[in-house]
Design a protein around this motif. Structure first.
Motif, PDB file in Angstrom:
ATOM      1  N   THR A 107      16.844  -7.608  13.423  1.00 52.51           N
ATOM      2  CA  THR A 107      18.364  -8.315  12.622  1.00 52.51           C
ATOM      3  C   THR A 107      18.034  -9.374  13.312  1.00 52.51           C
ATOM      4  O   THR A 107      18.357 -10.853  11.768  1.00 52.51           O
TER       5      THR A 107
ATOM      6  N   PHE B  51      18.180 -18.944   6.349  1.00 51.51           N
ATOM      7  CA  PHE B  51      19.485 -19.479   6.911  1.00 51.51           C
ATOM      8  C   PHE B  51      18.953 -20.750   7.459  1.00 51.51           C
ATOM      9  O   PHE B  51      19.562 -22.112   7.117  1.00 51.51           O
TER      10      PHE B  51
ATOM     11  N   TYR C 131      21.411 -21.109   0.722  1.00 49.55           N
ATOM     12  CA  TYR C 131      22.537 -20.958  -0.031  1.00 49.55           C
ATOM     13  C   TYR C 131      23.988 -21.320   0.082  1.00 49.55           C
ATOM     14  O   TYR C 131      25.021 -20.909  -0.939  1.00 49.55           O
TER      15      TYR C 131
ATOM     16  N   HIS D  24      32.022 -15.630  -3.763  1.00 45.70           N
ATOM     17  CA  HIS D  24      32.953 -16.004  -2.793  1.00 45.70           C
ATOM     18  C   HIS D  24      34.242 -16.570  -3.051  1.00 45.70           C
ATOM     19  O   HIS D  24      35.368 -15.563  -1.868  1.00 45.70           O
TER      20      HIS D  24
ATOM     21  N   TYR E 283      37.062 -14.034  -0.768  1.00 42.46           N
ATOM     22  CA  TYR E 283      37.897 -14.525   0.101  1.00 42.46           C
ATOM     23  C   TYR E 283      39.572 -15.237  -0.310  1.00 42.46           C
ATOM     24  O   TYR E 283      40.652 -15.028   0.739  1.00 42.46           O
TER      25      TYR E 283
ATOM     26  N   GLY F 216      27.575 -13.652  11.729  1.00 43.54           N
ATOM     27  CA  GLY F 216      26.809 -14.384  10.440  1.00 43.54           C
ATOM     28  C   GLY F 216      28.245 -14.912   9.788  1.00 43.54           C
ATOM     29  O   GLY F 216      28.107 -14.665   9.176  1.00 43.54           O
TER      30      GLY F 216
ATOM     31  N   ASP G 150      26.023 -17.303  14.790  1.00 45.32           N
ATOM     32  CA  ASP G 150      25.020 -16.900  13.951  1.00 45.32           C
ATOM     33  C   ASP G 150      24.047 -17.808  15.246  1.00 45.32           C
ATOM     34  O   ASP G 150      24.000 -18.320  15.498  1.00 45.32           O
ATOM     35  N   LEU G 151      22.697 -17.404  13.837  1.00 47.75           N
ATOM     36  CA  LEU G 151      21.706 -16.768  14.471  1.00 47.75           C
ATOM     37  C   LEU G 151      21.068 -18.943  13.325  1.00 47.75           C
ATOM     38  O   LEU G 151      20.037 -19.060  14.178  1.00 47.75           O
TER      39      LEU G 151
ATOM     40  N   ASP H  99      21.782 -13.578  18.078  1.00 47.71           N
ATOM     41  CA  ASP H  99      22.086 -12.296  17.397  1.00 47.71           C
ATOM     42  C   ASP H  99      23.653 -11.851  17.579  1.00 47.71           C
ATOM     43  O   ASP H  99      23.802 -11.082  18.280  1.00 47.71           O
ATOM     44  N   LEU H 100      24.277 -11.680  16.265  1.00 52.70           N
ATOM     45  CA  LEU H 100      24.878 -10.899  16.045  1.00 52.70           C
ATOM     46  C   LEU H 100      25.735  -9.509  17.104  1.00 52.70           C
ATOM     47  O   LEU H 100      25.891  -9.578  17.157  1.00 52.70           O
TER      48      LEU H 100
ATOM     49  N   GLY I 262      30.848 -11.727   6.668  1.00 51.58           N
ATOM     50  CA  GLY I 262      31.112 -11.520   5.150  1.00 51.58           C
ATOM     51  C   GLY I 262      28.713 -11.555   5.403  1.00 51.58           C
ATOM     52  O   GLY I 262      28.540 -13.028   5.728  1.00 51.58           O
ATOM     53  N   PHE I 263      28.428 -11.235   4.369  1.00 48.80           N
ATOM     54  CA  PHE I 263      27.071 -11.454   3.732  1.00 48.80           C
ATOM     55  C   PHE I 263      26.298 -11.261   4.585  1.00 48.80           C
ATOM     56  O   PHE I 263      25.210 -12.573   4.703  1.00 48.80           O
TER      57      PHE I 263
HETATM   58  C1  LIG Z   1      24.704 -15.042   3.193  1.00 47.61           C
HETATM   59  S1  LIG Z   1      25.078 -15.975   4.690  1.00 47.61           S
HETATM   60  C2  LIG Z   1      27.134 -15.470   4.744  1.00 47.61           C
HETATM   61  C3  LIG Z   1      27.728 -16.442   5.744  1.00 47.61           C
HETATM   62  C4  LIG Z   1      29.170 -16.649   5.662  1.00 47.61           C
HETATM   63  N1  LIG Z   1      29.253 -15.603   6.734  1.00 47.61           N
HETATM   64  C5  LIG Z   1      29.431 -15.990   4.183  1.00 47.61           C
HETATM   65  O1  LIG Z   1      30.220 -15.233   4.058  1.00 47.61           O
HETATM   66  O2  LIG Z   1      28.981 -17.481   3.591  1.00 47.61           O
HETATM   67  C6  LIG Z   1      24.710 -14.471   6.426  1.00 47.61           C
HETATM   68  C7  LIG Z   1      24.608 -15.873   7.550  1.00 47.61           C
HETATM   69  O3  LIG Z   1      24.198 -14.730   8.780  1.00 47.61           O
HETATM   70  C8  LIG Z   1      23.229 -15.052   9.664  1.00 47.61           C
HETATM   71  N2  LIG Z   1      22.558 -14.193  10.095  1.00 47.61           N
HETATM   72  C9  LIG Z   1      21.561 -12.919   9.768  1.00 47.61           C
HETATM   73  N3  LIG Z   1      21.300 -12.298  10.807  1.00 47.61           N
HETATM   74  C10 LIG Z   1      21.958 -13.217  11.677  1.00 47.61           C
HETATM   75  C11 LIG Z   1      21.544 -12.080  12.814  1.00 47.61           C
HETATM   76  N4  LIG Z   1      21.368 -11.115  13.574  1.00 47.61           N
HETATM   77  N5  LIG Z   1      22.266 -13.085  13.879  1.00 47.61           N
HETATM   78  C12 LIG Z   1      23.484 -13.446  13.677  1.00 47.61           C
HETATM   79  N6  LIG Z   1      23.618 -14.232  12.524  1.00 47.61           N
HETATM   80  C13 LIG Z   1      22.563 -13.750  11.378  1.00 47.61           C
HETATM   81  C14 LIG Z   1      22.257 -15.989   8.858  1.00 47.61           C
HETATM   82  O4  LIG Z   1      22.500 -17.303   9.635  1.00 47.61           O
HETATM   83  C15 LIG Z   1      23.879 -16.708   7.692  1.00 47.61           C
HETATM   84  O5  LIG Z   1      23.865 -17.853   8.510  1.00 47.61           O
END
Ligand SMILES: C[S@@+](CC[C@H](N)C(=O)[O-])C[C@H]1O[C@@H](n2cnc3c(N)ncnc32)[C@H](O)[C@@H]1O
Length: 236
Positions: free
Chosen positions: A3, A10, A17, A28, A32, A54, A77-78, A103-104, A121-122
């Motif tokens: 994960t 990021f 990003y 987006h 959104y 995330g 978020d990480l 970690d989510l 989201g993503f």
């Molecule tokens: C593509 S960005 C999306 C940000 C926002 N949600 C959006 O829709 O624009 C993905 C986000 O997920 C976070 N992420 C990815 N894997 C993760 C995990 N296992 N735990 C927490 N955050 C995570 C990344 O750090 C990043 O900020």
């Protein structure tokens, strides 16, 4: 594929990003806008609790939350850089805002709270299939009776393999994302090729059903970019 494996990208290149989303290459704005319309239809404005898995810097979700204020917002978020920016983007919210650097999946699986909306989201496409199933399972456990799992993410076409999806997506990035400087675009392409594991919609629907979220509705679709609502009963 763990994960947390996508997280360093990021953390170190959050600005890439952010530029991609600002230029709207992943739709987006349209997706959104659909999320905002949907949240407006909730009857528990100012009362519902929202968990954002995330969350990144939450810049695209924040305006929807200003229009349909929750009683509580938790973003997970990480990326510390993204979370620092999230503080600013969420500053207009009058409800308690909690930003968690963790970690989510771990956060969701250990959550003892009931959530009315779990938003992601993503981020889901970074998880393995097993981890996605765990996320749906945990969401089914912590959502209230009228709770929603609301997902914005990339989804593969039916019968499309991951390899075919990547070929198509990377071609689109290199052809259409012309506002990203070439070096940064290549970084983003490498990240996608190494970390993106989008599912086909029926696979996500099966995982949702297995966790009691029997109803799903695609509220927006722009190429591979989807917004999907999962709920126990028929939602608006
Ligand atoms: C593509 S960005 C999306 C940000 C926002 N949600 C959006 O829709 O624009 C993905 C986000 O997920 C976070 N992420 C990815 N894997 C993760 C995990 N296992 N735990 C927490 N955050 C995570 C990344 O750090 C990043 O900020």
């Amino acid at each position: 594929m763990a994960t947390s494996e996508s997280a360093p990208f990021f953390e170190h290149t959050w600005s890439v990003y952010d530029l991609i989303s600002e230029q709207n290459y992943m739709f987006h704005r349209e997706l959104y806008a659909k999320v905002a319309q949907l949240l407006k239809q909730r009857k528990d404005c100012n009362k519902y609790r929202l968990l954002d898995l995330g969350c990144g810097n939450a810049r695209f979700l924040a305006p929807s939350l200003v229009l349909s204020p929750p009683a509580q917002y938790q973003g997970v978020d990480l990326s510390g850089n993204a979370l620092r920016e999230a503080q600013t983007y969420l500053a207009e919210l009058s409800c308690p805002v909690e930003l968690t650097h963790r970690d989510l999946l771990e956060t969701l699986e250990t959550s003892v709270r009931r959530w009315d909306v779990i938003f992601t989201g993503f981020a889901l496409h970074h998880l393995s299939r097993d981890q996605k199933a765990r996320l749906f399972g945990a969401a089914g456990q912590c959502l209230s009776d009228n709770g929603w799992l609301l997902m914005v993410d990339v989804v593969r076409e039916e019968n499309q393999s991951r390899e075919e999806y990547l070929q198509e997506y990377l071609r689109d990035m290199r052809g259409r994302w012309t506002g990203i400087p070439p070096e940064q675009l290549e970084l983003a392409c490498e990240h996608v090729a190494a970390n993106d594991y989008p599912e086909q919609l029926p696979a996500l629907q099966e995982m949702a059903k297995a966790s009691g979220l029997n109803n799903s509705c695609v509220i927006g679709k722009f190429g591979h970019h989807h917004a999907v609502l999962f709920s126990r009963g028929v939602a608006p």
